[in-house]
Design a protein around this motif. Structure first.
Motif, PDB file in Angstrom:
ATOM      1  N   PHE A 152       0.828  -1.208   0.000  1.00  0.00           N
ATOM      2  CA  PHE A 152       0.000   0.000   0.000  1.00  0.00           C
ATOM      3  C   PHE A 152       0.861   1.256   0.000  1.00  0.00           C
ATOM      4  O   PHE A 152       0.594   2.204  -0.742  1.00  0.00           O
ATOM      5  N   GLU A 153       1.892   1.278   0.840  1.00  0.00           N
ATOM      6  CA  GLU A 153       2.738   2.467   0.935  1.00  0.00           C
ATOM      7  C   GLU A 153       3.452   2.746  -0.382  1.00  0.00           C
ATOM      8  O   GLU A 153       3.650   3.909  -0.757  1.00  0.00           O
ATOM      9  N   ARG A 154       3.832   1.731  -1.121  1.00  0.00           N
ATOM     10  CA  ARG A 154       4.475   1.938  -2.416  1.00  0.00           C
ATOM     11  C   ARG A 154       3.500   2.520  -3.433  1.00  0.00           C
ATOM     12  O   ARG A 154       3.851   3.417  -4.211  1.00  0.00           O
ATOM     13  N   GLU A 155       2.265   2.034  -3.408  1.00  0.00           N
ATOM     14  CA  GLU A 155       1.312   2.408  -4.451  1.00  0.00           C
ATOM     15  C   GLU A 155       0.541   3.678  -4.145  1.00  0.00           C
ATOM     16  O   GLU A 155       0.003   4.310  -5.069  1.00  0.00           O
ATOM     17  N   ASN A 156       0.460   4.068  -2.870  1.00  0.00           N
ATOM     18  CA  ASN A 156      -0.391   5.200  -2.498  1.00  0.00           C
ATOM     19  C   ASN A 156       0.373   6.374  -1.897  1.00  0.00           C
ATOM     20  O   ASN A 156      -0.238   7.306  -1.388  1.00  0.00           O
ATOM     21  N   GLY A 157       1.673   6.329  -1.937  1.00  0.00           N
ATOM     22  CA  GLY A 157       2.449   7.408  -1.319  1.00  0.00           C
ATOM     23  C   GLY A 157       2.178   8.775  -1.912  1.00  0.00           C
ATOM     24  O   GLY A 157       2.209   9.786  -1.215  1.00  0.00           O
ATOM     25  N   GLY A 158       1.876   8.829  -3.222  1.00  0.00           N
ATOM     26  CA  GLY A 158       1.624  10.124  -3.855  1.00  0.00           C
ATOM     27  C   GLY A 158       0.203  10.289  -4.314  1.00  0.00           C
ATOM     28  O   GLY A 158      -0.070  11.045  -5.253  1.00  0.00           O
ATOM     29  N   PHE A 159      -0.725   9.597  -3.665  1.00  0.00           N
ATOM     30  CA  PHE A 159      -2.126   9.617  -4.072  1.00  0.00           C
ATOM     31  C   PHE A 159      -2.723  11.004  -3.874  1.00  0.00           C
ATOM     32  O   PHE A 159      -2.836  11.491  -2.748  1.00  0.00           O
ATOM     33  N   THR A 160      -3.094  11.661  -4.981  1.00  0.00           N
ATOM     34  CA  THR A 160      -3.658  13.029  -4.889  1.00  0.00           C
ATOM     35  C   THR A 160      -4.909  13.163  -5.755  1.00  0.00           C
ATOM     36  O   THR A 160      -5.210  14.239  -6.253  1.00  0.00           O
ATOM     37  N   ALA A 161      -5.644  12.085  -5.912  1.00  0.00           N
ATOM     38  CA  ALA A 161      -6.800  12.115  -6.803  1.00  0.00           C
ATOM     39  C   ALA A 161      -7.924  12.958  -6.236  1.00  0.00           C
ATOM     40  O   ALA A 161      -8.185  12.923  -5.034  1.00  0.00           O
ATOM     41  N   PRO A 162      -8.601  13.744  -7.102  1.00  0.00           N
ATOM     42  CA  PRO A 162      -9.808  14.436  -6.649  1.00  0.00           C
ATOM     43  C   PRO A 162     -10.909  13.408  -6.396  1.00  0.00           C
ATOM     44  O   PRO A 162     -11.086  12.460  -7.178  1.00  0.00           O
ATOM     45  N   SER A 163     -11.638  13.569  -5.332  1.00  0.00           N
ATOM     46  CA  SER A 163     -12.613  12.561  -4.946  1.00  0.00           C
ATOM     47  C   SER A 163     -13.791  13.203  -4.228  1.00  0.00           C
ATOM     48  O   SER A 163     -13.715  14.330  -3.728  1.00  0.00           O
ATOM     49  N   THR A 164     -14.869  12.456  -4.191  1.00  0.00           N
ATOM     50  CA  THR A 164     -16.017  12.797  -3.348  1.00  0.00           C
ATOM     51  C   THR A 164     -16.225  11.626  -2.397  1.00  0.00           C
ATOM     52  O   THR A 164     -16.337  10.470  -2.839  1.00  0.00           O
ATOM     53  N   VAL A 165     -16.251  11.925  -1.108  1.00  0.00           N
ATOM     54  CA  VAL A 165     -16.346  10.885  -0.092  1.00  0.00           C
ATOM     55  C   VAL A 165     -17.649  11.043   0.677  1.00  0.00           C
ATOM     56  O   VAL A 165     -17.954  12.128   1.180  1.00  0.00           O
ATOM     57  N   ASP A 166     -18.399   9.968   0.758  1.00  0.00           N
ATOM     58  CA  ASP A 166     -19.539   9.893   1.668  1.00  0.00           C
ATOM     59  C   ASP A 166     -19.135   9.005   2.838  1.00  0.00           C
ATOM     60  O   ASP A 166     -18.483   7.963   2.650  1.00  0.00           O
ATOM     61  N   GLY A 167     -19.534   9.396   4.037  1.00  0.00           N
ATOM     62  CA  GLY A 167     -19.168   8.592   5.196  1.00  0.00           C
ATOM     63  C   GLY A 167     -19.791   9.117   6.472  1.00  0.00           C
ATOM     64  O   GLY A 167     -20.680   9.977   6.443  1.00  0.00           O
ATOM     65  N   LEU A 168     -19.315   8.596   7.577  1.00  0.00           N
ATOM     66  CA  LEU A 168     -19.834   8.978   8.885  1.00  0.00           C
ATOM     67  C   LEU A 168     -18.853   9.921   9.576  1.00  0.00           C
ATOM     68  O   LEU A 168     -17.648   9.652   9.633  1.00  0.00           O
ATOM     69  N   LEU A 169     -19.388  11.008  10.112  1.00  0.00           N
ATOM     70  CA  LEU A 169     -18.563  11.944  10.864  1.00  0.00           C
ATOM     71  C   LEU A 169     -18.219  11.331  12.212  1.00  0.00           C
ATOM     72  O   LEU A 169     -19.097  10.883  12.947  1.00  0.00           O
ATOM     73  N   ARG A 170     -16.940  11.294  12.525  1.00  0.00           N
ATOM     74  CA  ARG A 170     -16.472  10.713  13.769  1.00  0.00           C
ATOM     75  C   ARG A 170     -15.675  11.743  14.558  1.00  0.00           C
ATOM     76  O   ARG A 170     -15.050  12.646  13.996  1.00  0.00           O
ATOM     77  N   ILE A 171     -15.651  11.564  15.887  1.00  0.00           N
ATOM     78  CA  ILE A 171     -14.970  12.496  16.781  1.00  0.00           C
ATOM     79  C   ILE A 171     -13.543  12.021  17.042  1.00  0.00           C
ATOM     80  O   ILE A 171     -13.263  10.823  17.107  1.00  0.00           O
ATOM     81  N   SER A 172     -12.641  12.975  17.185  1.00  0.00           N
ATOM     82  CA  SER A 172     -11.233  12.678  17.441  1.00  0.00           C
ATOM     83  C   SER A 172     -11.059  11.758  18.639  1.00  0.00           C
ATOM     84  O   SER A 172     -11.839  11.796  19.600  1.00  0.00           O
ATOM     85  N   GLU A 173     -10.023  10.907  18.585  1.00  0.00           N
ATOM     86  CA  GLU A 173      -9.727   9.953  19.654  1.00  0.00           C
ATOM     87  C   GLU A 173      -8.363  10.301  20.263  1.00  0.00           C
ATOM     88  O   GLU A 173      -7.345   9.694  19.919  1.00  0.00           O
ATOM     89  N   PRO A 174      -8.314  11.272  21.142  1.00  0.00           N
ATOM     90  CA  PRO A 174      -7.022  11.765  21.645  1.00  0.00           C
ATOM     91  C   PRO A 174      -6.300  10.771  22.538  1.00  0.00           C
ATOM     92  O   PRO A 174      -6.917   9.946  23.203  1.00  0.00           O
ATOM     93  N   GLY A 175      -4.972  10.867  22.511  1.00  0.00           N
ATOM     94  CA  GLY A 175      -4.143  10.135  23.470  1.00  0.00           C
ATOM     95  C   GLY A 175      -3.550   8.859  22.944  1.00  0.00           C
ATOM     96  O   GLY A 175      -2.344   8.671  22.906  1.00  0.00           O
ATOM     97  N   GLY A 176      -4.381   7.927  22.529  1.00  0.00           N
ATOM     98  CA  GLY A 176      -3.886   6.635  22.089  1.00  0.00           C
ATOM     99  C   GLY A 176      -4.900   5.552  22.363  1.00  0.00           C
ATOM    100  O   GLY A 176      -6.066   5.811  22.653  1.00  0.00           O
TER     101      GLY A 176
END
Length: 270
Positions: free
Chosen positions: A154-178
């Motif tokens: 994945f890191e080899r193939e997606n390191g420069g991924f800059t495609a324009p996109s539209t994303v649908d998904g669920l809004l999630r809240i930050s998970e601080p600390g670890g």
């Protein structure tokens, strides 16, 4: 006055000893009664505490059922635009989390962050990629899951991924600390939770939204694999409430048993 005879003196001393013993026999029950009273009061306090905890769990159950209903409604609601910077100052978890949102922009694949995770597909990583939205702010998008064995590919193939996109998904809240017993280590690039602020600082991002977006399901053969968000709120409050109430009843029975037995003995003695 005639002197007290030896026999009389002995009788006097015997009566004196009997009197002291009698006083002692009355004093001992008094101390025992005090101890029993204290124990009874402590037991009564315990009953009240158990009842209070049971009522609190019932109140928590009402709150949890309301939360589940609200989240379910948001997940299945029509998609809306992700909140812009004008909404961030009053950002509130109860008002925004799990909203079904849409985001359009361009991914910045050079700033991918891999967060360790375990899903139904096994151990691996969430792939968080910043997206510069068409509205001028940046949002971290959880594009999905990559198994451990596919990390290098994945890191080899997606390191420069800059495609324009539209994303649908669920809004999630930050998970601080670890994660559990594991703290994020930005310097070593080890991440155990999706901590928006920490990731933004580590990647040098600016004007970043205080949330991230879990992308919807992607193709079955594509990586990262989206749509693995687990929305499952544990609701055991009724069980907890019944447990506390049962403890209250058992303690009340334990307190009342000796009292009832004592009254029966008194009635039999009469």
């Amino acid at each position: 006055m005639s002197p007290v005879s030896g026999v009389g003196r002995a009788n006097f001393e015997a009566k004196d000893m009997i009197g002291r013993a009698d006083i002692g026999s009355h004093a001992a029950p008094s101390k025992g009664s005090t101890s029993r009273l204290l124990l009874a009061l402590l037991g009564l306090l315990g009953v009240l505490v158990f009842l209070g905890l049971g009522v609190w769990q019932l109140e928590r159950r009402v709150w949890k059922l309301d939360l589940i209903a609200r989240v379910d409604q948001r997940i299945h609601a029509p998609v809306v635009d992700a909140p812009g910077s004008q909404s961030w100052s009053g950002f509130s978890v109860p008002d925004y989390e799990y909203r079904h949102v849409r985001l359009a922009g361009r991914f910045q694949g050079g700033a991918n962050t891999l967060v360790q995770a375990v899903t139904e597909l096994g151990g691996g990583y969430w792939v968080l990629t910043p997206m510069l939205s068409d509205r001028g702010f940046t949002v971290l998008v959880n594009r999905g899951f990559v198994p451990q064995e596919r990390k290098a590919e994945f890191e080899r193939e997606n390191g420069g991924f800059t495609a324009p996109s539209t994303v649908d998904g669920l809004l999630r809240i930050s998970e601080p600390g670890g994660g559990f017993l594991r703290s994020n280590d930005p310097a070593a690039n080890r991440w155990y939770s999706r901590d928006v602020d920490a990731i933004a600082r580590a990647r040098g991002l600016t004007d970043v939204a205080p949330y991230f977006v879990d992308a919807e399901a992607s193709g079955a053969d594509s990586w990262p694999r989206g749509g693995l968000t687990v929305v499952n709120f544990r609701n055991s409050h009724l069980v907890y409430a019944l447990t506390w109430f049962a403890l209250a009843v058992m303690l009340a029975i334990a307190l009342g048993g000796p009292i009832v037995a004592g009254r029966r003995q008194q009635g039999a003695a009469r």
